[in-house]
Design a protein around this motif. Structure first.
Motif, mmCIF file in Angstrom:
data_model
loop_
_atom_site.group_PDB
_atom_site.id
_atom_site.type_symbol
_atom_site.label_atom_id
_atom_site.label_comp_id
_atom_site.label_asym_id
_atom_site.label_seq_id
_atom_site.Cartn_x
_atom_site.Cartn_y
_atom_site.Cartn_z
ATOM 1 N N MET A 1 0.891 -1.173 0.010
ATOM 2 C CA MET A 1 -0.008 -0.085 0.122
ATOM 3 C C MET A 1 0.827 1.351 -0.083
ATOM 4 N N GLU A 2 0.608 2.141 -0.815
ATOM 5 C CA GLU A 2 1.275 3.542 -1.026
ATOM 6 C C GLU A 2 0.630 4.335 -0.065
ATOM 7 N N SER A 3 1.662 4.774 1.071
ATOM 8 C CA SER A 3 1.208 5.370 2.223
ATOM 9 C C SER A 3 0.951 6.827 1.953
ATOM 10 N N GLY A 4 2.149 7.402 1.182
ATOM 11 C CA GLY A 4 2.188 8.875 0.904
ATOM 12 C C GLY A 4 2.085 9.858 2.258
ATOM 13 N N GLY A 5 2.184 9.147 3.395
ATOM 14 C CA GLY A 5 2.009 9.687 4.606
ATOM 15 C C GLY A 5 0.819 9.906 5.129
ATOM 16 N N ALA A 6 -0.211 9.209 4.522
ATOM 17 C CA ALA A 6 -1.671 9.680 5.134
ATOM 18 C C ALA A 6 -1.729 8.892 6.474
ATOM 19 N N ARG A 7 -2.216 9.625 7.340
ATOM 20 C CA ARG A 7 -2.593 9.006 8.589
ATOM 21 C C ARG A 7 -3.941 8.356 8.343
ATOM 22 N N LYS A 8 -4.072 7.051 9.393
ATOM 23 C CA LYS A 8 -4.958 6.466 9.363
ATOM 24 C C LYS A 8 -6.058 6.796 10.363
ATOM 25 N N VAL A 9 -7.450 6.320 10.109
ATOM 26 C CA VAL A 9 -8.664 6.932 10.774
ATOM 27 C C VAL A 9 -8.611 6.177 11.963
ATOM 28 N N GLY A 10 -9.080 6.292 13.286
ATOM 29 C CA GLY A 10 -9.178 5.654 14.322
ATOM 30 C C GLY A 10 -9.501 6.446 15.302
ATOM 31 N N ARG A 11 -9.766 5.808 16.722
ATOM 32 C CA ARG A 11 -9.907 6.713 17.760
ATOM 33 C C ARG A 11 -9.012 7.982 17.889
ATOM 34 N N PRO A 12 -9.582 9.067 18.617
ATOM 35 C CA PRO A 12 -8.766 10.254 19.038
ATOM 36 C C PRO A 12 -7.706 9.787 19.284
ATOM 37 N N ARG A 56 -0.600 5.744 13.700
ATOM 38 C CA ARG A 56 -0.492 6.960 13.187
ATOM 39 C C ARG A 56 0.303 7.211 11.948
ATOM 40 N N TRP A 57 1.313 6.191 11.584
ATOM 41 C CA TRP A 57 2.299 6.183 10.510
ATOM 42 C C TRP A 57 1.900 4.871 9.676
ATOM 43 N N ASP A 58 2.068 4.769 8.677
ATOM 44 C CA ASP A 58 1.976 3.391 7.630
ATOM 45 C C ASP A 58 3.251 2.961 7.840
ATOM 46 N N ASP A 59 4.302 3.734 7.766
ATOM 47 C CA ASP A 59 5.614 3.069 7.631
ATOM 48 C C ASP A 59 6.728 3.880 8.224
ATOM 49 N N LYS A 60 7.942 3.574 8.204
ATOM 50 C CA LYS A 60 9.172 4.057 8.792
ATOM 51 C C LYS A 60 9.317 5.292 8.116
ATOM 52 N N ARG A 61 9.014 5.358 6.772
ATOM 53 C CA ARG A 61 9.701 6.613 5.827
ATOM 54 C C ARG A 61 8.673 7.851 6.216
ATOM 55 N N SER A 62 7.194 7.465 6.374
ATOM 56 C CA SER A 62 6.251 8.579 6.588
ATOM 57 C C SER A 62 6.755 8.973 7.898
ATOM 58 N N LEU A 63 6.927 8.127 9.014
ATOM 59 C CA LEU A 63 7.299 8.549 10.079
ATOM 60 C C LEU A 63 8.601 9.591 10.489
ATOM 61 N N VAL A 64 9.558 9.030 9.704
ATOM 62 C CA VAL A 64 10.799 9.641 9.569
ATOM 63 C C VAL A 64 10.551 11.280 8.645
ATOM 64 N N ARG A 65 9.683 11.221 7.877
ATOM 65 C CA ARG A 65 9.368 12.347 7.044
ATOM 66 C C ARG A 65 8.644 13.359 8.136
#
Length: 216
Positions: A1-12, A56-65
């Motif tokens: 899945m391509e994350s593009g840094g998108a945040r996942k929907v979930g509880r607050p 909060r983050w799909d992968d390490k790359r989006s977290l690092v960014r």
């Protein structure tokens, strides 16, 4: 899945938890570099679960960014009373903007040079402030009579210094130390501003056939 840094929907989410995860990621980037950084290491140091991170983050790359984009850049503009020492203080901040020793921050410089997304996040977090600080420092130097008014591109100068830092740290694996700071100012910043030269010594070099671009 391509994350593009998108945040996942979930509880607050607790913003304090997210802030801690980003801060811990910044610390690990500076200490060990991006390649050695893992989600497990972030979770362990932050005292959180990997599930907390992946909500909060799909992968390490989006977290690092996001961690790079959240660098708390020092916005204090040096005012030492002299243009040279102000420039030295600025360049030190540029090559280690989050308070880590330049030797450690070399990991960040090396990493951001390899990933366009991370580079853009870093640039967005730091470039405007670097350019503003240089402009203020030079204007003060001109007002004190330390430099003549000159046309120059402050944004281009800051990017030139960054490019040199990347080449020095990432490609040549050399420290961003005081010697680097001095060389950048001597060979790049001061010549652009038209200062730091000795007119009589330059005349002697010209007479001797020594090119003026060669530093003594």
């Amino acid at each position: 899945m391509e994350s593009g840094g998108a945040r996942k929907v979930g509880r607050p989410r607790d913003p304090l938890v997210e802030e801690r995860l980003l801060r811990v990621t910044q610390e690990l980037i500076a200490e060990i570099g991006i390649e050695a950084l893992t989600m497990n290491r972030v979770a362990e140091r932050a005292g959180a679960s990997k599930a907390t991170i992946f909500r909060r983050w799909d992968d390490k790359r989006s977290l690092v960014r996001d961690a790079v984009a959240a660098f708390d850049v020092d916005t204090t503009i040096p005012n030492t009373g002299a243009l040279r020492t102000d420039l030295e203080a600025l360049v030190r901040t540029w090559v280690s903007p989050i308070g880590y020793p330049p030797a450690e921050f070399r990991h960040v410089i090396a990493a951001i040079s390899r990933d366009p997304d991370i580079w853009r996040a870093y640039d967005a977090a730091t470039h405007t402030e670097r350019t503003r600080s240089l402009t203020v420092v030079v204007r003060r130097g001109v007002a004190r009579g330390e430099a003549e008014p000159v046309r120059y591109d402050a944004a281009f100068v800051t990017r030139a210094v960054h490019a040199l830092a990347v080449e020095h740290a990432a490609q040549r694996e050399l420290p961003l130390d005081e010697a680097f700071v001095a060389r950048v100012i001597d060979s790049v910043v001061e010549p652009i501003l038209g200062i730091g030269r000795d007119a009589e010594a330059d005349a002697r070099d010209v007479a001797a056939g020594i090119p003026l671009h060669v530093r003594r």
